[in-house]
Design a protein around this motif. Structure first.
Motif: not given
Length: 216
Positions: A100-119
């Motif tokens: 039961p996990v949803d995962v999103s990738y995107g730029d939230l913190t301005g890092g060199t790679t996309d950040d990971v959002v996990v629900n």
């Protein structure tokens, strides 16, 4: 249209072009025979005119961040910042090998790679019990945000982190909360800070009213 229709249009187009060329050639020869100068009066196009008419090359697109896929279940279970109650929801899959996990990738913190959002949600009614943001630092993912007050859900919206938390009054069924808080966070160098907050009250007239008992 596909298939024969496309092929037929290509043939007709080629035939039309050939006809136009032959017609133009006939006009040119006729003009020469009668003493006309035809197209030669204009002379060759100048280099300046050619330069103006030539399309400018399109700028090369800047490279985008390629998301690095992660094992979100392992990431959460190995995270000391995650509560044991949330980890217990990931002890086994809900169905087959689906957790039961949803995962999103995107730029939230301005890092060199996309950040990971996990629900993380419950298996039965998909209630969000934990939301987390992971940022890659020195080759490993670090927890830079967590919310563990259910029901909660995190999303990426135009570079911001948006947390939706549904609120219940006593007696509210799970599918009909009384209201919700929508909180928008932005990244500030090392952490997220709240930017805005919206409170929405739901109508009790839709789905939340008890059905009256039938008269005897």
């Amino acid at each position: 249209m596909r298939g024969l229709g496309t092929r037929a249009r290509q043939v007709l187009k080629a035939g039309s072009v050939a006809t136009a060329v032959l017609t133009a050639l006939g006009v040119f020869l006729t003009a020469c025979a009668t003493g006309g100068t035809g197209a030669r009066d204009e002379g060759p196009a100048s280099s300046e005119a050619v330069a103006k008419g030539a399309p400018s090359p399109s700028p090369s697109a800047s490279p985008s961040k390629a998301p690095k896929r992660v094992d979100a279940v392992k990431l959460v279970k190995d995270d000391p910042e995650v509560s044991e109650s949330v980890k217990s929801a990931l002890t086994k899959p809900c169905v087959a090998d689906e957790y039961p996990v949803d995962v999103s990738y995107g730029d939230l913190t301005g890092g060199t790679t996309d950040d990971v959002v996990v629900n993380v949600m419950t298996c039965g009614d998909a209630v969000g019990i934990g939301s987390y943001v992971y940022r890659e630092e020195s080759g490993r993912y670090e927890n830079v945000f967590k919310a563990e007050e259910p029901p909660v859900y995190a999303e990426i919206d135009r570079g911001d982190l948006v947390i939706t938390q549904q609120l219940y009054k006593k007696g509210d069924p799970v599918e009909y909360p009384s209201s919700e808080e929508v909180i928008t966070y932005g990244w500030a160098t090392t952490h997220f800070t709240e930017r805005s907050r919206t409170h929405n009250d739901y109508s009790n007239a839709v789905g939340g009213v008890d059905t009256p008992a039938p008269a005897n």
